[in-house]
Design an enzyme around this catalytic site. Structure first.
Site, PDB file in Angstrom:
ATOM      1  N   HIS A  69      46.966  59.392  62.331  1.00 20.58           N
ATOM      2  CA  HIS A  69      47.597  60.718  62.285  1.00 20.58           C
ATOM      3  C   HIS A  69      46.750  61.766  63.003  1.00 20.58           C
ATOM      4  O   HIS A  69      47.284  62.750  63.506  1.00 20.58           O
ATOM      5  CB  HIS A  69      47.859  61.128  60.828  1.00 20.58           C
ATOM      6  CG  HIS A  69      49.044  60.428  60.233  1.00 20.58           C
ATOM      7  ND1 HIS A  69      49.847  60.968  59.258  1.00 20.58           N
ATOM      8  CD2 HIS A  69      49.579  59.201  60.502  1.00 20.58           C
ATOM      9  CE1 HIS A  69      50.820  60.117  58.950  1.00 20.58           C
ATOM     10  NE2 HIS A  69      50.664  59.029  59.678  1.00 20.58           N
ATOM     11  N   GLY A  75      45.432  64.746  69.915  1.00 17.67           N
ATOM     12  CA  GLY A  75      44.362  63.795  70.255  1.00 17.67           C
ATOM     13  C   GLY A  75      43.389  63.571  69.109  1.00 17.67           C
ATOM     14  O   GLY A  75      43.463  64.230  68.068  1.00 17.67           O
ATOM     15  N   ASP A  77      40.654  64.397  67.550  1.00 18.40           N
ATOM     16  CA  ASP A  77      39.702  65.521  67.577  1.00 18.40           C
ATOM     17  C   ASP A  77      39.402  66.054  66.187  1.00 18.40           C
ATOM     18  O   ASP A  77      38.945  67.195  66.041  1.00 18.40           O
ATOM     19  CB  ASP A  77      40.253  66.649  68.472  1.00 18.40           C
ATOM     20  CG  ASP A  77      41.494  67.301  67.855  1.00 18.40           C
ATOM     21  OD1 ASP A  77      42.062  66.737  66.881  1.00 18.40           O
ATOM     22  OD2 ASP A  77      41.883  68.381  68.328  1.00 18.40           O
ATOM     23  N   PRO A 161      55.428  59.532  64.124  1.00 18.87           N
ATOM     24  CA  PRO A 161      56.588  58.682  63.866  1.00 18.87           C
ATOM     25  C   PRO A 161      57.045  58.840  62.412  1.00 18.87           C
ATOM     26  O   PRO A 161      56.213  59.021  61.519  1.00 18.87           O
ATOM     27  CB  PRO A 161      56.067  57.271  64.111  1.00 18.87           C
ATOM     28  CG  PRO A 161      54.800  57.443  64.885  1.00 18.87           C
ATOM     29  CD  PRO A 161      54.239  58.769  64.504  1.00 18.87           C
TER      30      PRO A 161
HETATM   31  C1  HEM Z   1      56.263  53.823  63.889  1.00 18.19           C
HETATM   32  C2  HEM Z   1      55.073  54.061  63.450  1.00 18.19           C
HETATM   33  C3  HEM Z   1      54.735  54.313  62.015  1.00 18.19           C
HETATM   34  C4  HEM Z   1      55.491  54.817  60.985  1.00 18.19           C
HETATM   35  C5  HEM Z   1      56.924  55.275  61.038  1.00 18.19           C
HETATM   36  C6  HEM Z   1      54.657  54.821  59.806  1.00 18.19           C
HETATM   37  C7  HEM Z   1      55.054  55.287  58.575  1.00 18.19           C
HETATM   38  C8  HEM Z   1      54.301  55.176  57.435  1.00 18.19           C
HETATM   39  C9  HEM Z   1      54.740  55.612  56.138  1.00 18.19           C
HETATM   40  C10 HEM Z   1      56.068  56.311  55.836  1.00 18.19           C
HETATM   41  C11 HEM Z   1      53.783  55.281  55.251  1.00 18.19           C
HETATM   42  C12 HEM Z   1      53.790  55.525  53.754  1.00 18.19           C
HETATM   43  C13 HEM Z   1      53.291  56.922  53.479  1.00 18.19           C
HETATM   44  C14 HEM Z   1      53.322  57.283  52.021  1.00 18.19           C
HETATM   45  O1  HEM Z   1      54.304  57.000  51.342  1.00 18.19           O
HETATM   46  O2  HEM Z   1      52.315  57.818  51.532  1.00 18.19           O
HETATM   47  C15 HEM Z   1      52.718  54.644  55.988  1.00 18.19           C
HETATM   48  C16 HEM Z   1      51.574  54.171  55.429  1.00 18.19           C
HETATM   49  C17 HEM Z   1      50.538  53.651  56.163  1.00 18.19           C
HETATM   50  N1  HEM Z   1      50.443  53.593  57.537  1.00 18.19           N
HETATM   51 FE1  HEM Z   1      51.956  53.919  58.833  1.00 18.19          FE
HETATM   52  N2  HEM Z   1      53.436  54.325  60.121  1.00 18.19           N
HETATM   53  C18 HEM Z   1      53.426  54.020  61.468  1.00 18.19           C
HETATM   54  C19 HEM Z   1      52.378  53.539  62.190  1.00 18.19           C
HETATM   55  C20 HEM Z   1      51.134  53.314  61.665  1.00 18.19           C
HETATM   56  C21 HEM Z   1      49.979  52.983  62.466  1.00 18.19           C
HETATM   57  C22 HEM Z   1      49.982  52.914  63.993  1.00 18.19           C
HETATM   58  C23 HEM Z   1      48.946  52.801  61.602  1.00 18.19           C
HETATM   59  C24 HEM Z   1      47.517  52.433  61.878  1.00 18.19           C
HETATM   60  C25 HEM Z   1      46.971  52.275  63.037  1.00 18.19           C
HETATM   61  C26 HEM Z   1      49.462  52.995  60.274  1.00 18.19           C
HETATM   62  C27 HEM Z   1      48.753  52.827  59.124  1.00 18.19           C
HETATM   63  C28 HEM Z   1      49.255  53.044  57.869  1.00 18.19           C
HETATM   64  C29 HEM Z   1      48.534  52.680  56.657  1.00 18.19           C
HETATM   65  C30 HEM Z   1      47.197  51.985  56.592  1.00 18.19           C
HETATM   66  C31 HEM Z   1      49.331  53.081  55.594  1.00 18.19           C
HETATM   67  C32 HEM Z   1      49.016  52.975  54.118  1.00 18.19           C
HETATM   68  C33 HEM Z   1      48.320  54.260  53.675  1.00 18.19           C
HETATM   69  C34 HEM Z   1      47.775  54.237  52.276  1.00 18.19           C
HETATM   70  O3  HEM Z   1      47.921  53.248  51.550  1.00 18.19           O
HETATM   71  O4  HEM Z   1      47.154  55.249  51.884  1.00 18.19           O
HETATM   72  N3  HEM Z   1      50.787  53.330  60.354  1.00 18.19           N
HETATM   73  N4  HEM Z   1      53.065  54.611  57.316  1.00 18.19           N
END
Ligand code: HEM
Length: 327
Positions: A69, A75, A77, A161
């Protein structure tokens, strides 16, 4: 003769200085940037992340997501780390970010060891790598030399995203950051660790697109499992593993789950709706009959690319004294 040789030395020095400045203003990072200025930086960060991880393994997911994020908005930063009334941190997708205290703790130790030298952006980048490794992922060398940004606005977070983005939107949001469809699939593989709140996917279980029916892309045997975890009208903040059965382990089972229509987020499920992203899901998941790609290696490669997004280097930005406020 003596004058000529001093002139030559001066000339060489000036050329070197110029060369360093041009590479830095071109926005490059390099491995071991702090090798002489803060040799203990990696040890301090690793120990800080490890100690937080031992208390709560969920912190690894928090740090990885925080890094993503940060990089996607203005970027890499450390703009995500700034506190204030309308900073990035207050944007909706960022409200559930965790792990800020780990970065702050590392920064305060680093400031004692080598004051004014190491950026918060680099601390977050190194911490994200350490988090992945602690969760069992493959390690990689992290180029450093980022500078901290001076701007952080919630409104800039609109390009993150979203959980319901169609695949075309996911691909174009990554393309805007010079990341390919392969980078997208590899990086979303970060969902091999961590959790999501029922709030961001329960609409898939009960009333998908206003149909009063579940999302047809959910495996029928997975649906009752998710419903049991997120009952209709239940607690929207309950958290559910993104990678069922292997929430704290950085492995390829997320891709196996997605392939079997056991992806929790709509955006995860949508990886199957495009032939290019589907092919990468298959390659990373070890599906039979397709050429394999090593997830650990490719994830690392894509993380380095993500970490070079819209860099501030050289004399841009600043080195913050504390990560939550500009100097
Ligand atoms: C299309 C791309 C992505 C979408 C739409 C997306 C969306 C989300 C959403 C909605 C959550 C749950 C948030 C919540 O309920 O608190 C999440 C969690 C997470 N995302 Fe993504 N994400 C994307 C890409 C990524 C990428 C590129 C990474 C890492 C390089 C990533 C790593 C994580 C991790 C590790 C969690 C778990 C966080 C936690 O347990 O505290 N995500 N993501």
């Amino acid at each position: 003769m003596k004058m000529a040789s001093s002139f030559n030395k001066l000339h060489i020095l000036l050329c070197l200085l110029f060369a360093t400045q041009t590479t830095m203003t071109r926005g490059q990072t390099r491995v071991d940037f702090y090798g002489t200025t803060c040799p203990r930086v990696q040890t301090i960060i690793q120990a800080t992340v490890q100690s937080a991880f031992q208390t709560n393994p969920g912190v690894a997911a928090g740090l990885l997501r925080m890094f993503f994020h940060d990089c996607f908005v203005l970027g890499c930063d450390a703009s995500i780390l700034l506190s204030g009334t309308s900073t990035e941190r207050t944007a909706r997708p960022n409200l559930s970010l965790v792990g800020f205290e780990v970065i702050n703790a590392a920064k305060s130790q680093i400031e004692t060891a080598c004051p004014g030298v190491v950026s918060c952006a680099d601390i977050l980048t190194l911490a994200a790598r350490d988090a992945v490794v602690l969760a069992g992922g493959t390690t990689w060398q992290v180029p450093t030399g980022r500078r901290d940004g001076l701007v952080s606005q919630a409104s800039d977070a609109v390009n993150l995203p979203a959980f319901n983005d169609p695949i075309s939107v996911q691909i174009s949001k990554f393309r805007d950051k010079n990341l390919t469809a392969q980078d997208l699939v590899a990086l979303v593989g970060g969902h091999t660790i961590g959790t999501a709140a029922c709030a961001v996917f329960s609409y898939r279980l009960y009333n998908f697109s206003g149909t009063n029916q579940p999302d047809p892309d959910i495996n029928p045997t997975f649906l009752p499992q998710l419903r049991a975890l997120c009952p209709n009208g239940g607690n929207a903040s309950t958290r559910v593993a993104l990678d069922t059965g292997s929430v704290n382990s950085f492995d390829t089972s997320y891709f196996v789950n997605v392939r079997n229509r056991r992806g929790v987020l709509e955006s995860d499920a949508k990886l199957l709706s495009n032939s290019t992203t589907l092919a990468f899901v298959q390659k990373f998941s070890g599906a039979m009959g397709v050429p394999q790609l090593n997830f650990g290696v490719e994830f690392a490669r894509s993380m380095v690319k993500l970490g070079n997004t819209e860099l501030k280097t050289g004399s841009q930005g600043e080195i913050r004294r504390v990560c939550s406020a500009i100097n």
